[in-house]
Design an enzyme around this catalytic site. Structure first.
Site, mmCIF file in Angstrom:
data_model
loop_
_atom_site.group_PDB
_atom_site.id
_atom_site.type_symbol
_atom_site.label_atom_id
_atom_site.label_comp_id
_atom_site.label_asym_id
_atom_site.label_seq_id
_atom_site.Cartn_x
_atom_site.Cartn_y
_atom_site.Cartn_z
ATOM 1 N N ASN A 65 10.045 -3.175 5.767
ATOM 2 C CA ASN A 65 10.612 -3.329 4.425
ATOM 3 C C ASN A 65 11.248 -4.702 4.189
ATOM 4 O O ASN A 65 11.694 -4.978 3.082
ATOM 5 C CB ASN A 65 11.608 -2.211 4.114
ATOM 6 C CG ASN A 65 12.780 -2.185 5.060
ATOM 7 O OD1 ASN A 65 12.788 -2.867 6.080
ATOM 8 N ND2 ASN A 65 13.774 -1.388 4.726
ATOM 9 N N ASP A 90 -1.568 -0.916 6.297
ATOM 10 C CA ASP A 90 -1.963 0.490 6.307
ATOM 11 C C ASP A 90 -2.021 1.010 4.875
ATOM 12 O O ASP A 90 -1.320 0.515 3.997
ATOM 13 C CB ASP A 90 -0.962 1.316 7.124
ATOM 14 C CG ASP A 90 0.455 1.217 6.586
ATOM 15 O OD1 ASP A 90 1.001 0.090 6.556
ATOM 16 O OD2 ASP A 90 1.025 2.244 6.178
#
Length: 177
Positions: A65, A90
């Site tokens: 993040n 991903d």
């Protein structure tokens, strides 16, 4: 520049969320490039020369993040704009074994991409290689799902898709130039 999004630490290396780093490790191995830790970029870097194109590689070694710090730092240092970067990550919306190239603006809910967009503070399209990891049946399990290790069958499909994507890099390089 090609970036494989990831989480740091050995315990996350084999998780679904780190397939971007799997791609970079495979790419570097395929082209005999050595990745080394670069503290100023908060990650591991390398270089490739493919068809006379000098390409920088990056695996951020900070949490997903906040991967944008690493990507932006290296891109700024080498004067690389966001639309000249391929972000490999991903993707829950693709089944294991499926990959898709995308050139657009947006993060599709991916926190690593969200932070990269925030750090660059610009609304431009950029290249993405989406590597399918599948989606859990219960949406409340997404966090634990992406931080878990794929089963043998999924791992085999994901690795096969990464090998295919590396072979297709030549096609992508024609798009980026």
């Amino acid at each position: 520049m090609i970036v494989g999004l990831s989480n740091p630490k050995k315990k996350y290396h084999k998780t679904r969320h780190n397939v971007g780093s799997w791609y970079i490790y495979s790419l570097a191995k395929n082209y005999l490039s050595i990745l080394k830790e670069e503290k100023k970029f908060f990650g591991f870097t390398g270089c490739l020369n493919i068809k006379s194109n000098f390409i920088r590689l990056l695996i951020p070694d900070i949490f997903m993040n906040i991967n944008g710090f690493s990507v932006h730092r290296m891109a700024s240092f080498y004067n690389i704009s966001l639309n000249q970067i391929l972000i490999v990550h991903d993707d829950l919306d693709l089944a294991p074994g499926i990959i898709k190239y995308k050139y657009s603006y947006g993060h599709s809910g991916h926190n690593g991409l969200r932070h990269i967009i925030k750090e660059f503070n610009t609304k431009v399209n950029f290249y993405r290689l989406r590597i399918g990891i599948g989606r859990p049946k219960n949406k409340n399990e997404i966090s634990s799902f992406v931080l878990s290790i794929p089963d043998f069958k999924e791992m085999k499909l994901i690795k096969k898709s990464i090998s295919y994507a590396i072979k297709e890099n030549f096609t992508l390089l024609n798009l980026i130039q």
